[in-house]
Scaffold this motif. Sequence first.
Motif, PDB file in Angstrom:
ATOM      1  N   ALA A  47       0.457 -10.230   1.072  1.00  9.80           N
ATOM      2  CA  ALA A  47       1.299  -9.705   2.151  1.00  9.80           C
ATOM      3  C   ALA A  47       2.129 -10.810   2.804  1.00  9.80           C
ATOM      4  O   ALA A  47       3.200 -10.542   3.362  1.00  9.80           O
ATOM      5  CB  ALA A  47       0.438  -9.004   3.195  1.00  9.80           C
ATOM      6  N   ALA A  48       1.655 -12.054   2.736  1.00 14.42           N
ATOM      7  CA  ALA A  48       2.380 -13.164   3.359  1.00 14.42           C
ATOM      8  C   ALA A  48       3.494 -13.708   2.481  1.00 14.42           C
ATOM      9  O   ALA A  48       4.319 -14.505   2.951  1.00 14.42           O
ATOM     10  CB  ALA A  48       1.404 -14.290   3.698  1.00 14.42           C
TER      11      ALA A  48
ATOM     12  N   TRP B  10       6.217  -4.542   0.158  1.00 20.00           N
ATOM     13  CA  TRP B  10       5.573  -3.226   0.062  1.00 20.00           C
ATOM     14  C   TRP B  10       4.265  -3.207   0.864  1.00 20.00           C
ATOM     15  O   TRP B  10       3.977  -2.251   1.598  1.00 20.00           O
ATOM     16  CB  TRP B  10       5.313  -2.904  -1.407  1.00 20.00           C
ATOM     17  CG  TRP B  10       4.512  -1.657  -1.623  1.00 20.00           C
ATOM     18  CD1 TRP B  10       4.956  -0.360  -1.556  1.00 20.00           C
ATOM     19  CD2 TRP B  10       3.121  -1.583  -1.944  1.00 20.00           C
ATOM     20  NE1 TRP B  10       3.924   0.509  -1.817  1.00 20.00           N
ATOM     21  CE2 TRP B  10       2.793  -0.208  -2.059  1.00 20.00           C
ATOM     22  CE3 TRP B  10       2.133  -2.538  -2.152  1.00 20.00           C
ATOM     23  CZ2 TRP B  10       1.493   0.228  -2.376  1.00 20.00           C
ATOM     24  CZ3 TRP B  10       0.846  -2.111  -2.467  1.00 20.00           C
ATOM     25  CH2 TRP B  10       0.528  -0.752  -2.572  1.00 20.00           C
ATOM     26  N   LEU B  11       3.473  -4.266   0.748  1.00 18.16           N
ATOM     27  CA  LEU B  11       2.215  -4.348   1.487  1.00 18.16           C
ATOM     28  C   LEU B  11       2.458  -4.420   2.990  1.00 18.16           C
ATOM     29  O   LEU B  11       1.761  -3.763   3.775  1.00 18.16           O
ATOM     30  CB  LEU B  11       1.427  -5.575   1.035  1.00 18.16           C
ATOM     31  CG  LEU B  11       0.521  -5.413  -0.178  1.00 18.16           C
ATOM     32  CD1 LEU B  11      -0.091  -6.754  -0.567  1.00 18.16           C
ATOM     33  CD2 LEU B  11      -0.571  -4.399   0.089  1.00 18.16           C
ATOM     34  N   THR B  12       3.440  -5.209   3.406  1.00 16.18           N
ATOM     35  CA  THR B  12       3.733  -5.345   4.829  1.00 16.18           C
ATOM     36  C   THR B  12       4.135  -4.007   5.436  1.00 16.18           C
ATOM     37  O   THR B  12       3.683  -3.635   6.532  1.00 16.18           O
ATOM     38  CB  THR B  12       4.850  -6.377   5.047  1.00 16.18           C
ATOM     39  OG1 THR B  12       4.445  -7.632   4.477  1.00 16.18           O
ATOM     40  CG2 THR B  12       5.128  -6.566   6.524  1.00 16.18           C
TER      41      THR B  12
ATOM     42  N   LEU C  65       1.006  -1.770   5.631  1.00 15.35           N
ATOM     43  CA  LEU C  65       0.088  -2.192   6.693  1.00 15.35           C
ATOM     44  C   LEU C  65       0.602  -1.785   8.076  1.00 15.35           C
ATOM     45  O   LEU C  65      -0.197  -1.595   9.006  1.00 15.35           O
ATOM     46  CB  LEU C  65      -0.111  -3.710   6.649  1.00 15.35           C
ATOM     47  CG  LEU C  65      -1.011  -4.241   5.534  1.00 15.35           C
ATOM     48  CD1 LEU C  65      -0.882  -5.748   5.414  1.00 15.35           C
ATOM     49  CD2 LEU C  65      -2.464  -3.852   5.804  1.00 15.35           C
ATOM     50  N   ALA C  66       1.923  -1.642   8.226  1.00 15.81           N
ATOM     51  CA  ALA C  66       2.486  -1.282   9.528  1.00 15.81           C
ATOM     52  C   ALA C  66       2.215   0.173   9.885  1.00 15.81           C
ATOM     53  O   ALA C  66       2.251   0.528  11.069  1.00 15.81           O
ATOM     54  CB  ALA C  66       3.996  -1.546   9.535  1.00 15.81           C
ATOM     55  N   ARG C  67       1.929   1.019   8.877  1.00 15.22           N
ATOM     56  CA  ARG C  67       1.761   2.446   9.172  1.00 15.22           C
ATOM     57  C   ARG C  67       0.421   3.023   8.709  1.00 15.22           C
ATOM     58  O   ARG C  67       0.175   4.221   8.906  1.00 15.22           O
ATOM     59  CB  ARG C  67       2.902   3.237   8.533  1.00 15.22           C
ATOM     60  CG  ARG C  67       2.966   3.147   7.029  1.00 15.22           C
ATOM     61  CD  ARG C  67       4.146   3.952   6.479  1.00 15.22           C
ATOM     62  NE  ARG C  67       4.161   4.015   5.034  1.00 15.22           N
ATOM     63  CZ  ARG C  67       4.735   3.131   4.247  1.00 15.22           C
ATOM     64  NH1 ARG C  67       5.387   2.097   4.778  1.00 15.22           N
ATOM     65  NH2 ARG C  67       4.707   3.268   2.932  1.00 15.22           N
ATOM     66  N   SER C  68      -0.431   2.197   8.085  1.00 16.98           N
ATOM     67  CA  SER C  68      -1.707   2.715   7.578  1.00 16.98           C
ATOM     68  C   SER C  68      -2.833   1.759   7.932  1.00 16.98           C
ATOM     69  O   SER C  68      -2.605   0.565   8.201  1.00 16.98           O
ATOM     70  CB  SER C  68      -1.653   2.903   6.057  1.00 16.98           C
ATOM     71  OG  SER C  68      -0.629   3.793   5.690  1.00 16.98           O
TER      72      SER C  68
ATOM     73  N   VAL D  63      -4.869   0.685   2.832  1.00 13.77           N
ATOM     74  CA  VAL D  63      -3.957  -0.193   2.100  1.00 13.77           C
ATOM     75  C   VAL D  63      -4.700  -0.918   0.975  1.00 13.77           C
ATOM     76  O   VAL D  63      -4.144  -1.127  -0.108  1.00 13.77           O
ATOM     77  CB  VAL D  63      -3.309  -1.205   3.063  1.00 13.77           C
ATOM     78  CG1 VAL D  63      -2.365  -2.133   2.310  1.00 13.77           C
ATOM     79  CG2 VAL D  63      -2.564  -0.480   4.160  1.00 13.77           C
ATOM     80  N   VAL D  64      -5.958  -1.304   1.217  1.00 15.65           N
ATOM     81  CA  VAL D  64      -6.748  -1.983   0.179  1.00 15.65           C
ATOM     82  C   VAL D  64      -6.892  -1.084  -1.049  1.00 15.65           C
ATOM     83  O   VAL D  64      -6.713  -1.534  -2.192  1.00 15.65           O
ATOM     84  CB  VAL D  64      -8.130  -2.371   0.734  1.00 15.65           C
ATOM     85  CG1 VAL D  64      -9.086  -2.704  -0.404  1.00 15.65           C
ATOM     86  CG2 VAL D  64      -8.001  -3.577   1.653  1.00 15.65           C
ATOM     87  N   VAL D  65      -7.197   0.188  -0.832  1.00 12.37           N
ATOM     88  CA  VAL D  65      -7.350   1.113  -1.964  1.00 12.37           C
ATOM     89  C   VAL D  65      -6.010   1.328  -2.663  1.00 12.37           C
ATOM     90  O   VAL D  65      -5.938   1.394  -3.897  1.00 12.37           O
ATOM     91  CB  VAL D  65      -7.950   2.450  -1.488  1.00 12.37           C
ATOM     92  CG1 VAL D  65      -8.031   3.448  -2.634  1.00 12.37           C
ATOM     93  CG2 VAL D  65      -9.335   2.229  -0.894  1.00 12.37           C
ATOM     94  N   ALA D  66      -4.935   1.439  -1.882  1.00 10.23           N
ATOM     95  CA  ALA D  66      -3.608   1.590  -2.491  1.00 10.23           C
ATOM     96  C   ALA D  66      -3.251   0.364  -3.327  1.00 10.23           C
ATOM     97  O   ALA D  66      -2.674   0.489  -4.422  1.00 10.23           O
ATOM     98  CB  ALA D  66      -2.561   1.815  -1.403  1.00 10.23           C
TER      99      ALA D  66
END
Length: 344
Positions: A292-293, A301-303, A306-309, A314-317
């Motif tokens: 994510a960094a 995509w990860l960022t 993470l902002a909405r879930s 997010v880990v499972v996604a």
Amino acid sequence: MTKTPIAVLGIDVGKNTCSLAGLDATGAVVLRRRMTRESVVTFTANLPPCIVAMEACCGAHFLGRTIAAQGHTVRLMSPEYVQPYVKAQKTDDRDAEAIAEAATRPTMRFVSLKSEAQLDLQALHRARERLVLARTSLINQLRAVLLERGIVLPKGRLVLMRRLREIGTEDLAVSHRIHGLIGDLCAEATALDERIRAYDEEFAALTRNDTQARRLASIPGVGLINATALLAAVGDASAFAKARDLAAWLGLTPRQHSTGGRTKMLGISKRGNRYLRKQLIHGARAAMPHLAAKPTRLGAWLTGLLARSHPNVVVVALAAKLARIVWAVLRRERAFDQGAPATA
């Protein structure tokens, strides 16, 4: 031996004896027989080439490889896909007939035959997992023994063991007998650490000598353990090509429920290989902060996710995405490339 040619032979594999059911080209049962595993091999050796179907259970891969070497077409199926074809009360003979009938269905999903090398690698993973579970149980017991005596130590195996070394087991305010017990538990945990480390070194050596494993290990969140476990469970690139949606095969995709014209997304299905699913989720959890960094498309995509879930969602996604990346890496036969930086 029946005079009518057998088109499909269903075998209900047992520990000592097997039940056989043979179907002709019209689907009629022309053979019912029960024999030992050794007799099954002799019997199929005298049959003209046909389809031999079995459930994917213990011993089926060895028997399947032996029968395939005789010129037959071997089809292995998950037992849950055979169950709907069992008629009336369950018996070994009816199971064999259901296996033969299920193998003729055009939409049936089959399990690839595992080689001896795959089964060896899978056995090593199961042995390592047994040691990991034993170590976790041991650490939990050690923490509980200390907690009952008012000694609270931090969570985490490494942190706990380091804290115990800093305090010194001799300085703990416990009885003499519990001093000895704590020493035994610590020594046993250390021995388990060494045995697990030996398996990890063996997996590392295998990864260095295997091209496909090296490609998988290049994916963030996969690593040595997941790379070798994936090869042991699924096989080579040709087997991955058949399982196009590897995330669904591992039970990482969300279930859907439709009612009144609306579709509601539920939790993941949790079908398929439980061990692989757990390992991929652990790998995704470890790699998520690092990915994510990074200023890549995967990081963007990860960022956004993470902002909405919730982070656990997010880990499972991410684990599901890693499963699809695994398929793409082996299908295209090249190492993972994180891609171009994300555009603003």
